[in-house]
Design an enzyme around this catalytic site. Structure first.
Site, PDB file in Angstrom:
ATOM      1  N   LEU A 159       0.828  -1.193   0.000  1.00 37.52           N
ATOM      2  CA  LEU A 159       0.000   0.000   0.000  1.00 37.52           C
ATOM      3  C   LEU A 159       0.870   1.254   0.000  1.00 37.52           C
ATOM      4  O   LEU A 159       1.830   1.339   0.782  1.00 37.52           O
ATOM      5  CB  LEU A 159      -0.902   0.004   1.242  1.00 37.52           C
ATOM      6  CG  LEU A 159      -1.599   1.321   1.598  1.00 37.52           C
ATOM      7  CD1 LEU A 159      -2.591   1.710   0.504  1.00 37.52           C
ATOM      8  CD2 LEU A 159      -2.295   1.206   2.949  1.00 37.52           C
ATOM      9  N   SER A 160       0.558   2.215  -0.854  1.00 40.27           N
ATOM     10  CA  SER A 160       1.185   3.527  -0.840  1.00 40.27           C
ATOM     11  C   SER A 160       2.700   3.399  -1.052  1.00 40.27           C
ATOM     12  O   SER A 160       3.137   2.913  -2.081  1.00 40.27           O
ATOM     13  CB  SER A 160       0.836   4.249   0.466  1.00 40.27           C
ATOM     14  OG  SER A 160       1.152   5.608   0.406  1.00 40.27           O
ATOM     15  N   ALA A 161       3.522   3.808  -0.089  1.00 35.86           N
ATOM     16  CA  ALA A 161       4.966   3.618  -0.234  1.00 35.86           C
ATOM     17  C   ALA A 161       5.298   2.143  -0.387  1.00 35.86           C
ATOM     18  O   ALA A 161       6.216   1.772  -1.132  1.00 35.86           O
ATOM     19  CB  ALA A 161       5.695   4.207   0.962  1.00 35.86           C
TER      20      ALA A 161
END
Length: 494
Positions: A159-161
């Site tokens: 998720l995300s980074a």
């Protein structure tokens, strides 16, 4: 002081300014392992998994009775998160138990990055044989030796980074990972410096598919395949990692597969999600994109006990659809062919709204051969399991639109492919939509939003509005009464 230490100190100082946007939303030598105390439930920390050049921590979940040669999933958290939070909220333990595979949860810390972000933007961390990427691969080697994991069925998600690092890992180690899933993340090698990181989040470079694909091919020169199968999850209202990144990811991986950017098929899933499928030359799904309408920055989950539900809502775990279930089916973790083929029951066809009243909606659909019953979902939540091919939903609100899908279940309760979505609008008057523009603090005070963990979420839709303060302003559209969605781009009451 050694250059490597200076470089790490620089990253800790610079990351707050450059990656604040992302965080505010959100050698393979193996030594003898030494399990430590559980971090949460069945999650166990493992030390001594290798030389660990990226200074990561390893946590793992292994279901009881895990068979030899079972698949392995690596799950990477987002900024400000932990392995324990991802274990608790993502839904991966549920399907590890159900389908039989191990899950490794790598964790980075503020010692690496002040916001606990994986270094998806740093060539010293995200390239083959270096830093955090090398540490993750050492965890995979450990799992293969200690858990008996099948090296041909290793998958990575984030998720995300963690999603940005997932794409980098797929590019750098296509010989290790058979598939990946990027949630609210970045294309591989979008940024190669701290200065370029925030620019990728709000709008990646306008490259051609071939140029994006070249970034993958350059990450492991000379590698000719097979390539990982890649799923891309993105909310249309994500203002932290903009939806343009999902388009770039699609362009990147379809180009690597050589299959073009026109979908082979599209369908509608629960949670107002549109799935687009890009098949390989053999007609099997190679890339799939999942666009969740109205969802902000986070991993889509769908709390509940249904076969296709999972996870717990929390900061950056947003109630929409169980992305973990659909990702696992795409990879074939459920025992079917990758992409959800095999013996899975087909989607019911002919789903139709046959009538509505002020508080009911009636549906019908065509029978599916081999189905013992059907699961009816309203707005992404399972509400009934009729054996007939008709169903009437009751207790509804007048003048309100409801979204329905139907899934066939076999005799063991295993769900097939979800039908196309239909919308039923009950009869009767309704309150006109209203628009409310105010600071996050004022929206909460007025009862239009609520807070969790220092962040504000719109009532009804649970869209992430950012930090709980007077410095962030949003427009919320209310329709029906008590249900709010972010409408910053324009709010109409007609």
């Amino acid at each position: 002081m050694r250059p490597s230490i200076l470089r790490r100190l620089f990253r800790r100082v610079a990351s707050t300014a450059v990656l604040g946007l992302l965080a505010a939303t959100l050698s393979t030598t193996t030594a003898a392992a030494q399990p430590a105390a559980a971090a949460a439930g069945g999650l166990q920390q493992v030390t001594g998994f290798g030389s660990n050049p990226g200074n990561l921590q390893m946590y793992a979940y292994t279901p009881a009775g895990l068979p030899a040669n079972a698949p392995l999933v690596v799950a990477l958290h987002g900024c400000t998160q932990t392995a324990s939070a991802y274990y608790t909220n993502s839904g991966w333990p549920k399907f590890a138990d159900k389908w039989g595979f191990a899950v490794v949860f790598p964790q980075t810390t503020s010692a690496n990055n002040s916001l606990s972000c994986f270094g998806w933007f740093d060539p010293a961390e995200d390239t083959r044989g270096k830093g955090e990427a090398a540490s993750v691969v050492q965890m995979v080697e450990y799992a293969k030796q200690q858990y008996g994991s099948d090296g041909r069925r290793v998958y990575v998600t984030g998720l995300s980074a963690g999603g940005g690092m997932t794409a980098d890992l797929l590019a750098a180690y296509p010989d290790v990972f058979a598939g990946g899933s990027v949630a609210s993340g970045l294309p591989a090698q979008c940024a190669t410096s701290q200065a370029a990181a925030s620019g990728c989040q709000t709008g990646p470079q306008k490259l051609t598919p071939a140029q994006w694909g070249d970034k993958v091919r350059a990450a492991h020169p000379g590698y000719a395949g097979p390539w990982p199968r890649v799923a891309v999850w993105q909310g249309t209202s994500d203002y932290t990692v903009y939806p343009a990144n999902a388009t770039a990811l699609r362009d990147q991986w379809t180009d690597v597969w050589g299959i073009g950017q026109t979908p082979s098929s599209t369908d509608t899933l629960p949670g107002n999600t549109t799935r687009s499928v890009y098949n390989d030359a053999s007609g099997n799904p190679a890339v799939e994109t999942y666009s969740v309408s109205g969802m902000g920055h986070g991993l889509p989950v769908s709390p509940g006990t249904g076969d296709q539900q999972c996870g717990t809502t929390a900061a950056y775990f947003l109630n929409a659809i169980c992305s973990t279930y659909y990702t696992g089916v795409f990879w074939g973790l459920d025992g079917g062919a990758p992409g959800g083929g095999g013996d899975q029951l087909p989607a019911p066809t002919g789903v139709t709204v046959t009538g509505t009243t002020a508080n009911t909606a009636s549906l019908s659909w065509n029978a599916v051969a081999g189905a013992a019953s059907y699961a009816v979902h309203r707005n992404g939540t399972k509400i009934a399991s009729p054996t007939a091919t008709t169903y009437t939903d009751t207790g509804l609100t007048a003048g309100t639109a409801y979204r329905y899908t139907v899934t066939a279940l076999d005799g063991s309760g295993t769900a097939g492919t979800t039908s196309a979505q239909v919308t039923a609008t009950t009869t009767g008057g309704s309150t006109p939509a209203q628009c409310h523009t105010a600071t996050n603090y004022a929206q909460v005070t007025a009862g239009r939003a609520h807070t969790t963990g220092g962040y504000v979420y719109a009532n009804g839709s649970d869209q992430n509005m950012g930090l709980y303060n007077v410095f962030v302003t949003h427009t919320l559209k209310e329709s029906p009464a008590g249900y709010f969605v972010i409408a910053d781009s324009g709010c109409t009451t007609g």
